[in-house]
Design a protein around this motif. Structure first.
Motif, PDB file in Angstrom:
ATOM      1  N   ALA A 127      27.369 -44.191  69.927  1.00  0.00           N
ATOM      2  CA  ALA A 127      26.358 -44.826  69.119  1.00  0.00           C
ATOM      3  C   ALA A 127      27.175 -44.700  67.369  1.00  0.00           C
ATOM      4  O   ALA A 127      26.760 -45.530  66.727  1.00  0.00           O
ATOM      5  CB  ALA A 127      25.166 -43.904  68.751  1.00  0.00           C
ATOM      6  N   GLY A 128      28.087 -43.946  67.485  1.00  0.00           N
ATOM      7  CA  GLY A 128      28.794 -43.869  66.378  1.00  0.00           C
ATOM      8  C   GLY A 128      30.038 -44.402  66.181  1.00  0.00           C
ATOM      9  O   GLY A 128      30.515 -45.610  66.083  1.00  0.00           O
ATOM     10  N   LYS A 129      31.232 -43.244  65.966  1.00  0.00           N
ATOM     11  CA  LYS A 129      32.815 -43.587  65.816  1.00  0.00           C
ATOM     12  C   LYS A 129      33.112 -44.379  67.104  1.00  0.00           C
ATOM     13  O   LYS A 129      33.966 -45.089  66.744  1.00  0.00           O
ATOM     14  CB  LYS A 129      33.261 -42.387  65.492  1.00  0.00           C
ATOM     15  N   GLY A 349      20.466 -52.754  66.932  1.00  0.00           N
ATOM     16  CA  GLY A 349      21.046 -52.309  65.806  1.00  0.00           C
ATOM     17  C   GLY A 349      22.583 -52.596  65.509  1.00  0.00           C
ATOM     18  O   GLY A 349      23.221 -53.234  66.754  1.00  0.00           O
ATOM     19  N   ASN A 350      23.339 -52.461  64.641  1.00  0.00           N
ATOM     20  CA  ASN A 350      24.512 -52.808  64.245  1.00  0.00           C
ATOM     21  C   ASN A 350      25.394 -51.996  65.469  1.00  0.00           C
ATOM     22  O   ASN A 350      26.643 -52.549  65.617  1.00  0.00           O
ATOM     23  CB  ASN A 350      24.972 -52.256  62.641  1.00  0.00           C
ATOM     24  N   ASN A 351      24.969 -50.685  65.992  1.00  0.00           N
ATOM     25  CA  ASN A 351      25.822 -50.202  66.574  1.00  0.00           C
ATOM     26  C   ASN A 351      25.301 -50.571  68.344  1.00  0.00           C
ATOM     27  O   ASN A 351      25.883 -50.087  69.150  1.00  0.00           O
ATOM     28  CB  ASN A 351      25.851 -48.632  66.681  1.00  0.00           C
ATOM     29  N   HIS A 352      24.579 -51.543  68.287  1.00  0.00           N
ATOM     30  CA  HIS A 352      24.154 -52.141  69.869  1.00  0.00           C
ATOM     31  C   HIS A 352      23.140 -51.092  70.733  1.00  0.00           C
ATOM     32  O   HIS A 352      23.089 -51.198  71.491  1.00  0.00           O
ATOM     33  CB  HIS A 352      25.350 -52.522  70.665  1.00  0.00           C
ATOM     34  N   ALA A 388      24.276 -44.658  63.483  1.00  0.00           N
ATOM     35  CA  ALA A 388      24.621 -46.166  63.134  1.00  0.00           C
ATOM     36  C   ALA A 388      25.494 -46.413  61.997  1.00  0.00           C
ATOM     37  O   ALA A 388      26.303 -47.442  61.988  1.00  0.00           O
ATOM     38  CB  ALA A 388      23.343 -47.000  63.075  1.00  0.00           C
ATOM     39  N   SER A 389      25.304 -45.513  61.161  1.00  0.00           N
ATOM     40  CA  SER A 389      26.126 -45.461  59.893  1.00  0.00           C
ATOM     41  C   SER A 389      27.569 -45.319  60.154  1.00  0.00           C
ATOM     42  O   SER A 389      28.385 -45.790  59.299  1.00  0.00           O
ATOM     43  CB  SER A 389      25.582 -44.769  58.875  1.00  0.00           C
TER      44      SER A 389
END
Length: 393
Positions: A127-129, A349-352, A388-389
């Motif tokens: 979800a992140g990096k 979301g931007n992270n799918h 997500a950020s």
């Protein structure tokens, strides 16, 4: 010269015309052996019901689903993912119960430029990096559901809690989620052995929880471990002194066994989730009714998400007119999905990962006396995960 020119022009035209496949090939990795097969079979049943409901078609393309057993082991999951991509040449890989299996398998799929869609596992890394343009989730990020339960603990005025979860990627994420939002005191935390030889005797941990003086106990134990925990919790008489809050523990898989065992203490317990059998969408009503008619029990959230994963793929395939070779268009189509059959309105979301509601569910008996869950309230409205950020796509 003229003949050569015509041949070259014809070849160029053929190259410019996409060669459409005659079927959509989907690899589905889950656990079909070991005691965890109770989850994997629920997922398989729901995926097969989805294909039945879509008439075996996604647009004009036939649907072929290849199920593979990960044996509850990351190394086997990776092998099966590699087999699906290299040997079976699937267009999509989905399924995955366990975060550690998904993490071990993900590169085998993504490095082959194949779409990977998690129907359950939601590790923070992906979800992140470690987000990827070809990875999508139709479930949730691991931290979100326990975060919602932390808010419920606050709303209920709980001042102290004892935490228990299995010691693997999802267990750690789940514990981190409730710790992130709960504003009271955490009296203690146990991360127990997981995997093929998962710990099923919680007597020592329950004794520690009781001795801690915590007002409530929060647990995450999926599958067989969940039923074992609930039984031991009630047998220890802890329900008289501690309030029970769970995530992914009291569900359609554990409730029939708990009811058969007469463990009535679970009735009235609360959990948080993105889905419930009584969620009011026409598609969810049909899914639940047809699943019960075919299998004799309520589907679990694992099944609901597997059902949604198949229709998530269907929406994208039909939006691109069956042109599976146009991966950019397929990706864009998946990014634009705004509805899942069993869940209703969502956003990607931007992270799918989905942005969606999270609900408080209570364990109840239905009109026929069968134990199930019902939605009590909405805890989060269109919630996005905290990682997500960190995604830089």
């Amino acid at each position: 010269m003229k003949k050569s020119f015509i041949s070259a022009a014809l070849a160029a035209t053929m190259m410019a015309t996409p060669v459409l496949a005659d079927s959509v090939k989907i690899g589905f990795v889950t656990t079909l052996t070991t005691p965890a097969a109770v989850i994997g079979n629920d997922m398989k049943n729901a995926a097969e019901l989805a294909v039945e409901h879509m008439g075996g078609k996604m647009g004009n393309l036939d649907v072929e689903v290849i199920f593979e057993d990960d044996g509850f082991k990351p190394e086997i999951g990776k092998q099966k993912a590699e087999k699906l991509v290299k040997q079976d040449e699937v267009n999509f890989v989905t399924g995955f119960i366990w975060s550690h299996v998904l993490l071990a398998s993900s590169r085998a799929v993504l490095d082959a430029d194949t779409f990977l869609i998690s129907a359950n596992a939601g590790p923070s890394q992906l979800a992140g990096k470690r987000c990827d343009k070809n990875f999508f989730s139709v479930s949730w990020q691991n931290d979100q559901t326990p975060m919602a339960l932390g808010e419920v603990l606050n709303q209920n005025g709980v001042k102290s809690v004892y935490i228990m979860a299995p010691n693997y990627a999802a267990g750690k994420d789940m514990a981190a989620g409730v710790e992130r939002t709960f504003r009271g005191e955490i009296k203690g935390k146990d991360l127990t052995k997981w995997g093929k030889d998962a710990q099923l005797d919680f007597s020592a941990e329950l004794a520690k929880a009781k001795a801690s003086g915590a007002e409530a106990i929060w647990v995450f134990y999926p599958g067989k471990a969940g039923g074992a925990f609930i039984k031991q919790f009630e047998q220890a008489g802890l329900g008289e002194s501690m309030k029970l809050y769970t995530v992914f523990t009291v569900d359609a898989l554990s409730l029939p066994r708990l009811q058969e065992g007469g463990l009535t203490g679970v009735l009235g317990s609360f959990a948080t989730q993105t889905w419930s059998p009584d969620l009011d969408t026409p598609e969810n009503k049909k899914f639940v009714a047809d699943y019960k008619a075919k299998h004799g029990e309520y589907p679990s959230f694992y099944g609901a998400q597997s059902y949604d994963a198949m229709f998530f793929i269907k929406q994208a395939v039909e939006k691109v007119g069956g042109n599976l070779a146009d991966k950019d268009a397929l990706r864009k189509a998946m990014e634009e999905v705004t509805y899942l059959p069993t869940r209703g309105n969502i956003k990607i979301g931007n992270n799918h990962f989905p942005i969606s509601n999270l609900y408080l569910r209570e364990t109840v008996a239905d009109a026929d006396g069968k134990w199930t869950t019902k939605i009590v309230s909405t805890v989060y409205d269109m919630h996005q995960d905290v990682y997500a950020s960190e995604c830089k796509m």
